[in-house]
Design an enzyme around this catalytic site. Structure first.
Site, mmCIF file in Angstrom:
data_model
loop_
_atom_site.group_PDB
_atom_site.id
_atom_site.type_symbol
_atom_site.label_atom_id
_atom_site.label_comp_id
_atom_site.label_asym_id
_atom_site.label_seq_id
_atom_site.Cartn_x
_atom_site.Cartn_y
_atom_site.Cartn_z
ATOM 1 C CG HIS A 190 -2.148 -0.956 0.746
ATOM 2 N ND1 HIS A 190 -2.143 -2.285 1.101
ATOM 3 C CD2 HIS A 190 -3.230 -0.761 -0.045
ATOM 4 C CE1 HIS A 190 -3.198 -2.863 0.569
ATOM 5 N NE2 HIS A 190 -3.875 -1.973 -0.126
ATOM 6 N NE ARG A 297 -6.207 0.658 -2.556
ATOM 7 C CZ ARG A 297 -5.719 0.796 -3.792
ATOM 8 N NH1 ARG A 297 -5.597 1.983 -4.330
ATOM 9 N NH2 ARG A 297 -5.343 -0.273 -4.475
ATOM 10 N NE ARG A 333 -11.036 -1.243 -0.681
ATOM 11 C CZ ARG A 333 -9.774 -1.562 -0.944
ATOM 12 N NH1 ARG A 333 -9.504 -2.496 -1.835
ATOM 13 N NH2 ARG A 333 -8.792 -0.934 -0.362
ATOM 14 C CD GLU A 432 -9.642 -7.396 -2.826
ATOM 15 O OE1 GLU A 432 -8.623 -6.700 -2.874
ATOM 16 O OE2 GLU A 432 -10.466 -7.333 -1.897
ATOM 17 C CG ASN A 455 -3.150 -4.482 -6.315
ATOM 18 O OD1 ASN A 455 -2.765 -4.598 -7.460
ATOM 19 N ND2 ASN A 455 -3.581 -3.341 -5.818
ATOM 20 C CG ASP A 456 -5.402 -8.280 -1.595
ATOM 21 O OD1 ASP A 456 -4.367 -8.582 -0.984
ATOM 22 O OD2 ASP A 456 -6.106 -7.295 -1.294
ATOM 23 N NE ARG A 466 -1.124 -5.789 -1.902
ATOM 24 C CZ ARG A 466 -2.322 -5.218 -2.005
ATOM 25 N NH1 ARG A 466 -3.421 -5.940 -1.820
ATOM 26 N NH2 ARG A 466 -2.441 -3.953 -2.324
ATOM 27 C CB CYS A 503 -9.998 -1.432 -9.154
ATOM 28 S SG CYS A 503 -10.265 -2.634 -7.838
HETATM 29 C C1 PEP Z 1 -6.470 -5.147 -4.928
HETATM 30 O O1 PEP Z 1 -6.275 -5.984 -4.042
HETATM 31 O O2 PEP Z 1 -6.195 -5.338 -6.123
HETATM 32 C C2 PEP Z 1 -7.026 -3.833 -4.591
HETATM 33 C C3 PEP Z 1 -7.325 -2.963 -5.532
HETATM 34 O O3 PEP Z 1 -7.194 -3.535 -3.276
HETATM 35 P P1 PEP Z 1 -5.996 -3.069 -2.338
HETATM 36 O O4 PEP Z 1 -4.810 -2.791 -3.212
HETATM 37 O O5 PEP Z 1 -6.442 -1.861 -1.602
HETATM 38 O O6 PEP Z 1 -5.799 -4.262 -1.462
HETATM 39 MG MG MG Z 2 -7.141 -5.725 -2.092
#
Ligand code: PEP
Ligand code: MG
Length: 578
Positions: A190, A297, A333, A432, A455-456, A466, A503
């Protein structure tokens, strides 16, 4: 000059003096000096001691008139630093072993601390903590500036640290902080996401970089190639200054397409939305050409203030975003707390595996008062525009139904008090987890849209943390497993005729755009500074060629093959980005 390769997480070039922050808990590697440098290193030890003593005396004086233990602690530290035999032990170590002042301070103090810790007397063994504290103070002097100085900067710097939290990063004053490099982290941690949102060039996963620097070092951060150059020679510096100018020119060029539509050469419209962490970023999302917010977020409301936001705090934030995007989609979200997004106080709560623990929607479902407060605010804001609600980290249908049931409860509460809201508010989920991706057809029947959080999804599918620099090179969207999952989720969403967007960070990565379009994605939500570049790619391609590319990727069997193929294709379209 020293060239270090890390992981590029936020594009751009930054050149400035290094500010090393947070010397806490890191290991100082043994670095040798030349015999001729002895005198200077010993001098550095003395200077660090003198500065530390002045600092402590000032701190002690600030407590004057107050009868408290803090004052006594500072006084003890000063006495310790005034002890000549202790200082001598360090300087003798420098001279005999030919090592840096940092290494000598760290080694000798840790020796003393562990000696204290081993003594069977509670009072003495507790003094070990004081010794570590003194070690930190001296190292901070030796390695650079104190963290507080970041808040009172008067000149441009690049930050170099072991680790930065997302909120620390969000708090940087962009006038002075031009970029950062860290030892920890990965592309989708993040902190990296915040860096991209702020448009701050950044490189992470640079082992021991903090100990390669002095506070005088000039550092180049190349956020495009993932390279950090310490104390560049004149030629390298000039090359980078030219490269930075070229990139700025490219950015200016891109700003000219701001008001042009994101339409492919064969006429297919692509919706480009912004990902934001703070309501005021909505301005930038709009300025950069975003046509709505695809991911807000909201947990940053919680993280930044350090206290739990009240319903009004939520409402104000959502209302502010909606003012910038009247009638346009705004996807809020619900709080995605946990893993690397923990309030400071909760950081040591002791989940041994927080990424698989009580995070995100699971945390909300166990903290219903907090969850309902947020849902009330979202529902109240839903009359202000096209506000949508999205639940993160949904793992199965039952979890989605539970979250929706709570939403309905909150609607009933609002009905009771005749508070207006949109009863048809669109409800979506993030895809995710592999379990959600594999049951997307079931989930699609119970919600209005999916947003794929790559991402997740990558983290959980490939079993690669990650945010962990040690496995950062294993973390990649260019994996056949990810391709297969994405293809199946997109297929299920289309079949159920529900909305679909991506996203995760791939949506703002020039290398993946053609693939996503070729797989059928028509809505992308990304860090606002990347919108112009991605729009340029959209406007340069045809869906036909993207389809062809996606079909080809579907036949490939390794990350390396897919990655190289996508990079070549993207480089042909937009060479400036590479
Ligand atoms: C993701 O996991 O791809 C996402 C957009 O959420 P975050 O990056 O806030 O976990
Ligand atoms: Mg995520």
């Amino acid at each position: 000059m020293e060239i270090r390769k890390g992981v590029a997480v936020s594009p751009g070039i930054a050149i400035a003096r290094a500010m090393v922050i947070d010397s806490r808990d890191y290991r100082i590697p043994r670095r040798s000096i030349l015999p001729s440098q002895r005198g200077r290193e010993v001098q550095r030890v003395h200077e660090a001691f003198d500065r530390a003593v002045s600092q402590l005396i000032a701190l002690e004086q600030a407590q004057a008139g107050r009868e408290n233990q803090i004052k006594d602690i500072f006084a003890v530290h000063v006495r310790f630093l005034h002890d000549d035999s202790f200082r001598r032990r360090i300087t003798e170590f420098v001279e005999a072993e030919l090592v840096t002042a940092e290494y000598a301070v760290s080694t000798i103090l840790r020796e003393i601390a562990s000696h204290f810790a081993g003594i069977d007397d509670e009072y003495i063994s507790e003094r070990a903590a004081d010794i570590y504290d003194i070690e930190r103070r001296l190292l901070t002097q030796l390695l650079g500036e104190v963290r507080q100085e970041v808040e009172h900067l008067k000149e441009q710097v690049v930050i170099v640290a072991h680790e930065l939290t997302p909120t620390q990063t969000a708090g940087f004053n962009k006038t002075f902080v031009k970029g950062f490099a860290t030892e920890a982290g990965g592309r989708t941690s993040h902190t990296a996401i915040v860096a991209r949102s702020l448009g701050l060039p950044a490189v992470v996963a640079l082992e021991d970089v903090t100990s390669s620097l002095t506070s005088e070092s000039i550092v180049i951060i190349d956020g495009n190639r993932g390279v950090v150059i310490i104390d560049p020679d004149a030629q390298t510096l000039e090359e980078y200054q030219n490269y930075a100018r070229e990139l700025t020119r490219f950015e200016v060029e891109l700003s000219s397409i701001r008001d042009k539509p994101a339409v492919t050469r064969d006429g297919v419209e692509i919706e480009l939305l912004g990902n934001i962490e703070f309501p005021n970023e909505a301005v930038m999302a709009k300025e950069k050409g975003g046509v709505g917010i695809g991911l807000y977020r909201t947990e940053f409301l919680y993280l930044y203030s350090g206290t739990e936001p009240a319903e009004e705090d939520h409402y104000e934030a959502y209302a502010e975003v909606s003012r910038h995007f009247e009638g346009r989609p705004i996807v809020i979200r619900t709080m995605d707390l946990g893993a690397d997004k923990l309030p400071y106080a909760a950081r040591h709560m002791g989940e041994s595996n927080p990424v698989l623990g009580l995070r995100s929607i699971r945390y909300c479902l166990q903290n219903l008062t907090m969850f309902k407060t947020q849902l009330r605010a979202i529902l109240r804001a839903s009359v202000l525009g096209d506000i949508r609600v999205m639940f993160p980290l949904i793992g199965n249908l039952q979890e989605l139904r539970q979250a929706k049931m709570i939403l309905r409860d909150v609607m009933e509460d609002l009905d009771e008090y005749a508070v207006p809201y949109n009863p048809d508010i669109k409800v979506g989920i993030m895809i995710e987890t592999p379990s959600a991706a594999l049951t997307a057809a079931l989930l699609a029947s119970d919600c209005n849209f999916f947003s794929i959080g790559t991402n997740d999804l990558i983290q959980y599918t490939l079993a690669v943390d990650r945010g962990n620099e040690h496995v950062a090179t294993l973390y990649s969207a260019a994996d056949p497993a990810i391709f297969n999952l994405l293809r199946s989720v997109i297929h299920d969403a289309n079949k159920a005729r529900i909305g679909l967007s991506v996203c995760g960070e791939v949506a703002g990565d020039p290398e993946y755009i053609m693939l996503l379009l070729g797989m059928g994605v028509r809505t992308l939500s990304l860090a606002p500074p990347m919108i112009p570049e991605i729009k340029q790619i959209v406007r340069s391609v045809t869906i036909k060629e993207c389809n062809h590319l996606a079909r080809k990727v579907g036949t490939m069997d390794s990350q390396r093959q897919i990655k190289n193929f996508l990079r070549d294709a993207a480089t042909r379209i937009i060479p400036e980005a590479f």
